[in-house]
Design an enzyme around this catalytic site. Structure first.
Site, PDB file in Angstrom:
ATOM      1  N   GLY A 248     -11.214  76.353  13.439  1.00  0.00           N
ATOM      2  CA  GLY A 248     -11.708  75.154  12.778  1.00  0.00           C
ATOM      3  C   GLY A 248     -11.604  75.244  11.270  1.00  0.00           C
ATOM      4  O   GLY A 248     -11.869  76.283  10.687  1.00  0.00           O
ATOM      5  N   THR A 249     -11.192  74.159  10.643  1.00  0.00           N
ATOM      6  CA  THR A 249     -11.159  74.022   9.192  1.00  0.00           C
ATOM      7  C   THR A 249     -11.320  72.538   8.899  1.00  0.00           C
ATOM      8  O   THR A 249     -11.056  71.712   9.776  1.00  0.00           O
ATOM      9  CB  THR A 249      -9.795  74.479   8.639  1.00  0.00           C
ATOM     10  OG1 THR A 249      -8.782  73.698   9.252  1.00  0.00           O
ATOM     11  CG2 THR A 249      -9.518  75.944   8.934  1.00  0.00           C
ATOM     12  N   THR A 250     -11.718  72.058   7.792  1.00  0.00           N
ATOM     13  CA  THR A 250     -12.041  72.627   6.497  1.00  0.00           C
ATOM     14  C   THR A 250     -13.444  72.148   6.122  1.00  0.00           C
ATOM     15  O   THR A 250     -13.832  71.047   6.495  1.00  0.00           O
ATOM     16  CB  THR A 250     -11.004  72.145   5.451  1.00  0.00           C
ATOM     17  OG1 THR A 250      -9.712  72.575   5.848  1.00  0.00           O
ATOM     18  CG2 THR A 250     -11.301  72.624   4.060  1.00  0.00           C
TER      19      THR A 250
END
Length: 303
Positions: A64-66
């Site tokens: 997962g990002t951001t």
């Protein structure tokens, strides 16, 4: 017949390089009951997986990002995109990455999704558990140290590629200046932490683009609403250049999530408010020679 004075030197030792079973077992190197273990120590090239390209952690599990966070006079805001990737594939489009962990702190997650989500959930339980036992809440420095300890405990997995880095934001009730009580703390994989003094921070694959955006727009931050807008703008800029960061999805109705923390506590921003802000940002950024998202359809005779 017995041989009390048998000369053991008469029995030659194993040839150089030969497999010594008793020595290997004494060192715990190999399990003689397992032929595959024997091959692994003596002839690893004969194993079926030998020489085949391994699967990197980023290809095996969702990431997962951001996450972005900004301070404003009297508080702090944190926002996150919704995309999770698995290698070059989109694993999910509606991941929750920003979690309220107590009345005055919020945690954003980036990295290996499963580990990061457990960080956020366990951290919330840790804070609640301490408050129930001691009768008082942890101070903000205490909250930082507790999360740093949890991150440090994951160092072994991080060295294998399963890195999960949280971003902590909160309101320090012990600060004598309420206007400057907002706090942002970033962490490294070894549990080191840094109290952000610039007023903004970001983690995740799109963080370099998000920070560049916040650096240019931070002078516009005067209150919670303007801070939220800059956070959404930064996520939009990150999604524009980083394929692992998801921008506003008008088709599916998926938008970033955000939490604002002030002296009154942590409040999750309504999805409709964020959606309206995203549409406004997209409209403002639409080029004059292209059709905006709400532009009326063009008839054939107008082309």
């Amino acid at each position: 017949m017995t041989w009390p004075d048998r000369d053991t030197s008469a029995f030659p030792s194993a040839l150089p390089g030969a497999f010594d079973a008793s020595s290997a077992m004494s060192r715990g190197v190999v399990n003689l009951s397992s032929f595959s273990d024997f091959l692994r120590t003596q002839a690893p090239h004969l194993l079926p997986v030998s020489g085949s390209p391994g699967v990197t952690p980023s290809d095996a599990v969702p990431h997962g990002t951001t996450i972005v966070a900004l301070k404003f006079p009297g508080g702090v805001v944190m926002a996150g995109d919704r995309r999770a990737t698995q290698g070059h594939m989109i694993a999910s489009r509606d991941v929750q990455k920003v979690y309220i962990t107590d009345d005055y702190t919020v945690t954003g997650i980036a990295g290996t999704a499963a580990i990061a989500v457990e960080f956020a959930r366990l951290y919330a339980v840790e804070l609640e558990h301490y408050e129930k036992l001691e009768g008082v809440a942890l101070t903000f420095p205490g909250k930082v140290n507790r999360l740093a300890t949890m991150v440090r405990g994951n160092l072994g997995a991080a060295l294998q590629g399963f890195v999960a880095l949280p971003l902590l934001a909160g309101y320090d009730l012990d600060d004598p200046n309420p206007e400057g009580a907002g706090r942002i703390v970033s962490f490294d994989a070894a549990g080191g932490h840094n109290l952000e003094e610039e007023g903004y921070q970001s983690v995740g694959s799109g963080s370099i683009f998000a920070k560049s955006s916040m650096k240019k727009l931070y002078s516009q931050v005067t209150d919670a609403d303007s801070a939220l807008r800059v956070a959404i703008e930064a996520l939009y800029d990150a999604a524009d250049d980083d394929s692992a960061t998801g921008g506003p999805d008008l088709v599916r109705g998926i938008f970033p999530t955000a939490v604002v923390i002030t002296a009154d506590g942590a409040v999750e921003i309504a999805e409709q408010q964020i959606a309206d802000m995203c549409r406004e940002i997209i409209q403002n950024r639409s080029r004059a020679d292209t059709f905006g998202p709400d532009h009326a359809p063009v008839r054939g005779d107008e082309l």
